[in-house]
Design an enzyme around this catalytic site. Structure first.
Site, PDB file in Angstrom:
ATOM      1  N   GLU A 261      36.929   3.961  -5.186  1.00 44.50           N
ATOM      2  CA  GLU A 261      37.751   4.103  -6.204  1.00 44.50           C
ATOM      3  C   GLU A 261      37.572   3.092  -7.344  1.00 44.50           C
ATOM      4  O   GLU A 261      37.045   2.021  -6.976  1.00 44.50           O
ATOM      5  CB  GLU A 261      39.107   3.533  -5.556  1.00 44.50           C
TER       6      GLU A 261
ATOM      7  N   ASP B 293      33.161   4.380 -10.268  1.00 45.81           N
ATOM      8  CA  ASP B 293      32.306   5.272 -11.079  1.00 45.81           C
ATOM      9  C   ASP B 293      31.941   5.017 -12.461  1.00 45.81           C
ATOM     10  O   ASP B 293      30.990   4.807 -12.887  1.00 45.81           O
ATOM     11  CB  ASP B 293      32.804   6.682 -11.177  1.00 45.81           C
TER      12      ASP B 293
ATOM     13  N   SER C 232      49.031  28.087 -22.202  1.00 45.31           N
ATOM     14  CA  SER C 232      49.230  27.429 -21.126  1.00 45.31           C
ATOM     15  C   SER C 232      50.500  28.068 -20.397  1.00 45.31           C
ATOM     16  O   SER C 232      51.717  27.759 -20.677  1.00 45.31           O
ATOM     17  CB  SER C 232      49.460  25.736 -21.091  1.00 45.31           C
TER      18      SER C 232
ATOM     19  N   ALA D   9      48.584  13.334 -10.391  1.00 51.31           N
ATOM     20  CA  ALA D   9      48.426  13.221  -8.904  1.00 51.31           C
ATOM     21  C   ALA D   9      47.110  12.604  -8.285  1.00 51.31           C
ATOM     22  O   ALA D   9      46.938  12.359  -7.053  1.00 51.31           O
ATOM     23  CB  ALA D   9      48.817  14.555  -8.297  1.00 51.31           C
ATOM     24  N   GLY D  10      46.345  12.292  -9.417  1.00 48.78           N
ATOM     25  CA  GLY D  10      44.924  11.595  -8.711  1.00 48.78           C
ATOM     26  C   GLY D  10      44.022  12.768  -8.391  1.00 48.78           C
ATOM     27  O   GLY D  10      43.135  12.301  -7.322  1.00 48.78           O
TER      28      GLY D  10
ATOM     29  N   SER E 245      42.969  16.835 -12.660  1.00 53.13           N
ATOM     30  CA  SER E 245      43.257  17.959 -13.409  1.00 53.13           C
ATOM     31  C   SER E 245      42.740  17.826 -14.586  1.00 53.13           C
ATOM     32  O   SER E 245      42.439  19.024 -15.353  1.00 53.13           O
ATOM     33  CB  SER E 245      44.880  18.094 -13.572  1.00 53.13           C
ATOM     34  N   SER E 246      42.633  16.772 -15.124  1.00 52.01           N
ATOM     35  CA  SER E 246      41.938  16.597 -16.703  1.00 52.01           C
ATOM     36  C   SER E 246      40.443  17.150 -16.474  1.00 52.01           C
ATOM     37  O   SER E 246      40.236  17.898 -17.571  1.00 52.01           O
ATOM     38  CB  SER E 246      42.192  15.391 -17.185  1.00 52.01           C
TER      39      SER E 246
ATOM     40  N   GLU F 276      36.463  13.402 -22.977  1.00 47.54           N
ATOM     41  CA  GLU F 276      37.427  12.495 -22.513  1.00 47.54           C
ATOM     42  C   GLU F 276      37.283  11.058 -22.974  1.00 47.54           C
ATOM     43  O   GLU F 276      38.269  10.382 -23.496  1.00 47.54           O
ATOM     44  CB  GLU F 276      37.796  12.559 -20.904  1.00 47.54           C
TER      45      GLU F 276
ATOM     46  N   ASP G 104      34.736  12.547 -11.881  1.00 45.85           N
ATOM     47  CA  ASP G 104      35.456  13.802 -11.823  1.00 45.85           C
ATOM     48  C   ASP G 104      34.945  15.138 -12.100  1.00 45.85           C
ATOM     49  O   ASP G 104      34.836  16.017 -11.488  1.00 45.85           O
ATOM     50  CB  ASP G 104      37.072  13.324 -12.655  1.00 45.85           C
TER      51      ASP G 104
END
Length: 212
Positions: free
Chosen positions: A34, A37, A69, A123-124, A127-128, A160, A172
């Site tokens: 965690e 990266d 969406s 939620a980790g 999703s992005s 991002e 990610d």
């Protein structure tokens, strides 16, 4: 520049939508590493079975884009020739991907897109990144841009970093695009060397729980 954003959209746009391209973009878990990266360390992610789904089509305009969406029951409409961050966080990820594609000299035209997500926000499970990578892959196929998988990974991270303003690492996006079924990815985020490790847990299962 964001032209419109609201929850009122013509029902016929959604009900009669006929897509040319469909994409499913997964979220991810990370078992080891965690916050390593973006510090050029090692991570051990893989994609999960929850995804964001995209339906895309050309709309025969030069610059007008419409994205709806289903998750938020909202839409954005904007011009390819005038992109700028808006107030809505979810739409900025979309605009950022388009901005990075155009920075790379790739030609886009007007398109419509409907998005439906199984991934909970915040939620980790990235999703992005799934949103960025799925849209990038869909536009790559729709307009035959010739971008390779690593191009999609890097431009999604750049979107991002540069447009949304989040200084995320590459884990990610890499996991969303590059994962293989029944494998984990041992990724060195300094040089992007990856080793795919069989995810054989024998008689054990890994459960992904939101315990709050």
């Amino acid at each position: 520049m964001l032209k419109k954003e609201n929850s009122h959209y013509p029902p016929q746009f959604i009900e009669n939508f006929s897509s040319e391209i469909q994409v499913a973009s997964p979220g991810r878990i990370n078992l080891i590493g965690e916050h390593t990266d973006y510090n050029q360390g090692f991570v051990l992610p893989t994609a999960i079975d929850r995804k964001i789904y995209f339906e895309l089509r050309k709309n025969q305009t030069l610059n007008t884009c419409r994205v709806y969406s289903r998750t938020f029951q909202k839409h954005v409409e904007f011009s390819l020739s005038n992109l700028a961050p808006g107030k809505s966080s979810w739409s900025n990820y979309i605009l950022g991907v388009i901005d990075e594609i155009q920075k790379r000299g790739k030609k886009l035209e007007g398109f419509d897109c409907i998005i439906n997500s199984e991934l909970p926000i915040g939620a980790g499970i990235s999703s992005s990144a799934a949103l960025e990578c799925g849209l990038a892959a869909g536009l790559n196929a729709l307009f035959e841009l010739g971008l390779q998988d690593m191009d999609l990974v890097k431009l999604s991270q750049d979107a991002e970093n540069n447009f949304v303003g989040s200084n995320c690492g590459i884990m990610d996006q890499y996991a969303s695009v590059m994962s293989r079924k029944d494998h984990l990815i041992l990724l060195d985020c300094q040089n992007l060397h990856a080793e795919f490790i069989p995810a054989d847990f024998k008689n054990c299962k890994i459960l992904l729980l939101n315990t709050n």
